[in-house]
Scaffold this motif. Structure first.
Motif, PDB file in Angstrom:
ATOM      1  N   GLY A   1       0.790  -1.225   0.000  1.00  0.00           N
ATOM      2  CA  GLY A   1       0.000   0.000   0.000  1.00  0.00           C
ATOM      3  C   GLY A   1       0.823   1.275   0.000  1.00  0.00           C
ATOM      4  O   GLY A   1       0.264   2.369  -0.049  1.00  0.00           O
TER       5      GLY A   1
ATOM      6  N   ARG B   1      -3.317   4.109   2.582  1.00  0.00           N
ATOM      7  CA  ARG B   1      -3.706   3.042   3.498  1.00  0.00           C
ATOM      8  C   ARG B   1      -2.776   1.850   3.293  1.00  0.00           C
ATOM      9  O   ARG B   1      -2.725   1.283   2.202  1.00  0.00           O
ATOM     10  CB  ARG B   1      -5.153   2.608   3.298  1.00  0.00           C
ATOM     11  CG  ARG B   1      -5.616   1.654   4.390  1.00  0.00           C
ATOM     12  CD  ARG B   1      -7.059   1.247   4.259  1.00  0.00           C
ATOM     13  NE  ARG B   1      -7.269   0.211   3.262  1.00  0.00           N
ATOM     14  CZ  ARG B   1      -8.317  -0.605   3.233  1.00  0.00           C
ATOM     15  NH1 ARG B   1      -9.246  -0.518   4.171  1.00  0.00           N
ATOM     16  NH2 ARG B   1      -8.431  -1.505   2.271  1.00  0.00           N
TER      17      ARG B   1
ATOM     18  N   SER C   1      -1.613  -2.020   4.210  1.00  0.00           N
ATOM     19  CA  SER C   1      -2.197  -3.290   4.622  1.00  0.00           C
ATOM     20  C   SER C   1      -1.081  -4.235   5.062  1.00  0.00           C
ATOM     21  O   SER C   1       0.014  -4.213   4.499  1.00  0.00           O
ATOM     22  CB  SER C   1      -2.975  -3.930   3.472  1.00  0.00           C
ATOM     23  OG  SER C   1      -4.041  -3.119   3.052  1.00  0.00           O
ATOM     24  N   CYS C   2      -1.381  -5.047   6.045  1.00  0.00           N
ATOM     25  CA  CYS C   2      -0.453  -6.071   6.508  1.00  0.00           C
ATOM     26  C   CYS C   2      -1.234  -7.378   6.562  1.00  0.00           C
ATOM     27  O   CYS C   2      -2.107  -7.546   7.420  1.00  0.00           O
ATOM     28  CB  CYS C   2       0.095  -5.712   7.873  1.00  0.00           C
ATOM     29  SG  CYS C   2       1.155  -6.983   8.607  1.00  0.00           S
TER      30      CYS C   2
ATOM     31  N   TRP D   1       3.107  -1.509  13.697  1.00  0.00           N
ATOM     32  CA  TRP D   1       3.683  -0.860  12.512  1.00  0.00           C
ATOM     33  C   TRP D   1       4.903  -0.065  12.976  1.00  0.00           C
ATOM     34  O   TRP D   1       4.831   0.668  13.966  1.00  0.00           O
ATOM     35  CB  TRP D   1       2.685   0.074  11.843  1.00  0.00           C
ATOM     36  CG  TRP D   1       1.646  -0.602  11.020  1.00  0.00           C
ATOM     37  CD1 TRP D   1       0.362  -0.892  11.381  1.00  0.00           C
ATOM     38  CD2 TRP D   1       1.787  -1.070   9.673  1.00  0.00           C
ATOM     39  NE1 TRP D   1      -0.300  -1.514  10.360  1.00  0.00           N
ATOM     40  CE2 TRP D   1       0.548  -1.629   9.284  1.00  0.00           C
ATOM     41  CE3 TRP D   1       2.833  -1.063   8.745  1.00  0.00           C
ATOM     42  CZ2 TRP D   1       0.334  -2.188   8.015  1.00  0.00           C
ATOM     43  CZ3 TRP D   1       2.625  -1.617   7.488  1.00  0.00           C
ATOM     44  CH2 TRP D   1       1.383  -2.178   7.139  1.00  0.00           C
TER      45      TRP D   1
ATOM     46  N   SER E   1      -6.333  -0.419  12.337  1.00  0.00           N
ATOM     47  CA  SER E   1      -7.528  -1.250  12.491  1.00  0.00           C
ATOM     48  C   SER E   1      -7.210  -2.663  12.023  1.00  0.00           C
ATOM     49  O   SER E   1      -6.180  -2.890  11.376  1.00  0.00           O
ATOM     50  CB  SER E   1      -8.696  -0.674  11.698  1.00  0.00           C
ATOM     51  OG  SER E   1      -8.396  -0.660  10.307  1.00  0.00           O
ATOM     52  N   SER E   2      -8.076  -3.580  12.371  1.00  0.00           N
ATOM     53  CA  SER E   2      -7.837  -4.967  11.971  1.00  0.00           C
ATOM     54  C   SER E   2      -9.118  -5.613  11.481  1.00  0.00           C
ATOM     55  O   SER E   2     -10.219  -5.248  11.909  1.00  0.00           O
ATOM     56  CB  SER E   2      -7.255  -5.772  13.131  1.00  0.00           C
ATOM     57  OG  SER E   2      -8.150  -5.792  14.217  1.00  0.00           O
ATOM     58  N   ASP E   3      -8.958  -6.555  10.590  1.00  0.00           N
ATOM     59  CA  ASP E   3     -10.057  -7.387  10.106  1.00  0.00           C
ATOM     60  C   ASP E   3      -9.580  -8.821  10.262  1.00  0.00           C
ATOM     61  O   ASP E   3      -8.880  -9.359   9.388  1.00  0.00           O
ATOM     62  CB  ASP E   3     -10.378  -7.067   8.639  1.00  0.00           C
ATOM     63  CG  ASP E   3     -11.581  -7.844   8.134  1.00  0.00           C
ATOM     64  OD1 ASP E   3     -11.943  -8.882   8.731  1.00  0.00           O
ATOM     65  OD2 ASP E   3     -12.159  -7.423   7.123  1.00  0.00           O
TER      66      ASP E   3
ATOM     67  N   THR F   1      -5.888  -9.424   8.384  1.00  0.00           N
ATOM     68  CA  THR F   1      -5.242  -8.222   7.853  1.00  0.00           C
ATOM     69  C   THR F   1      -5.369  -7.074   8.841  1.00  0.00           C
ATOM     70  O   THR F   1      -6.416  -6.882   9.460  1.00  0.00           O
ATOM     71  CB  THR F   1      -5.874  -7.821   6.511  1.00  0.00           C
ATOM     72  OG1 THR F   1      -5.731  -8.906   5.576  1.00  0.00           O
ATOM     73  CG2 THR F   1      -5.197  -6.578   5.943  1.00  0.00           C
TER      74      THR F   1
ATOM     75  N   TYR G   1      -4.697  -2.843   9.036  1.00  0.00           N
ATOM     76  CA  TYR G   1      -4.574  -1.665   8.181  1.00  0.00           C
ATOM     77  C   TYR G   1      -3.990  -0.496   8.970  1.00  0.00           C
ATOM     78  O   TYR G   1      -4.186  -0.375  10.184  1.00  0.00           O
ATOM     79  CB  TYR G   1      -5.937  -1.266   7.628  1.00  0.00           C
ATOM     80  CG  TYR G   1      -6.644  -2.360   6.879  1.00  0.00           C
ATOM     81  CD1 TYR G   1      -7.623  -3.132   7.493  1.00  0.00           C
ATOM     82  CD2 TYR G   1      -6.327  -2.631   5.551  1.00  0.00           C
ATOM     83  CE1 TYR G   1      -8.275  -4.146   6.814  1.00  0.00           C
ATOM     84  CE2 TYR G   1      -6.970  -3.652   4.857  1.00  0.00           C
ATOM     85  CZ  TYR G   1      -7.932  -4.400   5.495  1.00  0.00           C
ATOM     86  OH  TYR G   1      -8.575  -5.413   4.807  1.00  0.00           O
TER      87      TYR G   1
ATOM     88  N   GLN H   1      -4.326   3.432   8.260  1.00  0.00           N
ATOM     89  CA  GLN H   1      -4.825   4.563   7.477  1.00  0.00           C
ATOM     90  C   GLN H   1      -3.998   5.776   7.853  1.00  0.00           C
ATOM     91  O   GLN H   1      -3.970   6.169   9.021  1.00  0.00           O
ATOM     92  CB  GLN H   1      -6.308   4.798   7.759  1.00  0.00           C
ATOM     93  CG  GLN H   1      -6.886   5.990   7.018  1.00  0.00           C
ATOM     94  CD  GLN H   1      -6.935   5.809   5.523  1.00  0.00           C
ATOM     95  OE1 GLN H   1      -7.253   4.741   5.045  1.00  0.00           O
ATOM     96  NE2 GLN H   1      -6.589   6.858   4.781  1.00  0.00           N
TER      97      GLN H   1
ATOM     98  N   CYS I   1       5.424  -4.045   9.107  1.00  0.00           N
ATOM     99  CA  CYS I   1       4.528  -4.577  10.115  1.00  0.00           C
ATOM    100  C   CYS I   1       5.204  -5.769  10.784  1.00  0.00           C
ATOM    101  O   CYS I   1       6.036  -6.459  10.176  1.00  0.00           O
ATOM    102  CB  CYS I   1       3.165  -4.969   9.541  1.00  0.00           C
ATOM    103  SG  CYS I   1       3.171  -6.219   8.250  1.00  0.00           S
TER     104      CYS I   1
END
Length: 125
Positions: free
Chosen positions: A8, A19, A21-22, A36, A71-73, A78, A80, A82, A96
Motif C-alpha cells: 500500500g 492506506r 495493509s499487513c 507498525w 484497524s484490523s479485520d 489483515t 490496516y 490509514q 509490520c
C-alpha cells in the motif's frame, strides 16, 4: 510458514492519504498483536502504532496521533494503517510485525516475533 506482507505504500503529496495493509499467513491474528514501525533514511527504526489481537487496544506514536488510524479485520487476517494528513517527515519504509499473545500491543520492536518486508512511503512537499 509464518509470513507478514505489507503493501500500500507509494508516492503522495503532503496532506494526502495512504492506506497500508499487513496480511498475515501461517498464523491467525486472533492470538497476535500487530505493530507498525518505520525507518527513514539515516534514522533508526521507530514504532508508529500497534493493535492488540482483539482490536481492543491501540497505541500511537505522538508524531502520528490524530493522523493515523490502525484497524484490523481478523476474518481477512489483515491489519490496516490509514495515514491521513501525511507530512514529508512521514517518508520512510514501513514494516509490520507480530507479537504472540492475546491482548498485547507493543510499541517496542524488541518484543516482536515476526517481521514482514517493508513498503516504501514517500511524501513530497
Amino acid at each position: 510458514e509464518v509470513q507478514l506482507q505489507a503493501s500500500g505504500g507509494g508516492l503522495v503529496q503532503a496532506g494526502g492519504s495512504l492506506r497500508l495493509s499487513c496480511v498475515a499467513s501461517g498464523f491467525t491474528l486472533d492470538t497476535y498483536g500487530i505493530g507498525w514501525f518505520r525507518q527513514a533514511p539515516g534514522k533508526e527504526r521507530e514504532a508508529v502504532s500497534c493493535i492488540s489481537s482483539s482490536g481492543g487496544t491501540t497505541l500511537y506514536a505522538d508524531s502520528v496521533e490524530g493522523r493515523f488510524t490502525i484497524s484490523s479485520d481478523n476474518a481477512k487476517n489483515t491489519v490496516y494503517l490509514q495515514m491521513d494528513s501525511l507530512e514529508p517527515e512521514d517518508t520512510a519504509v514501513y514494516y509490520c510485525a507480530a507479537t504472540w499473545g492475546e491482548g498485547l500491543c507493543y510499541m517496542n520492536q524488541a518484543f516482536m516475533d515476526y517481521w514482514g518486508k517493508g513498503t516504501q512511503v514517500t511524501v513530497s512537499s
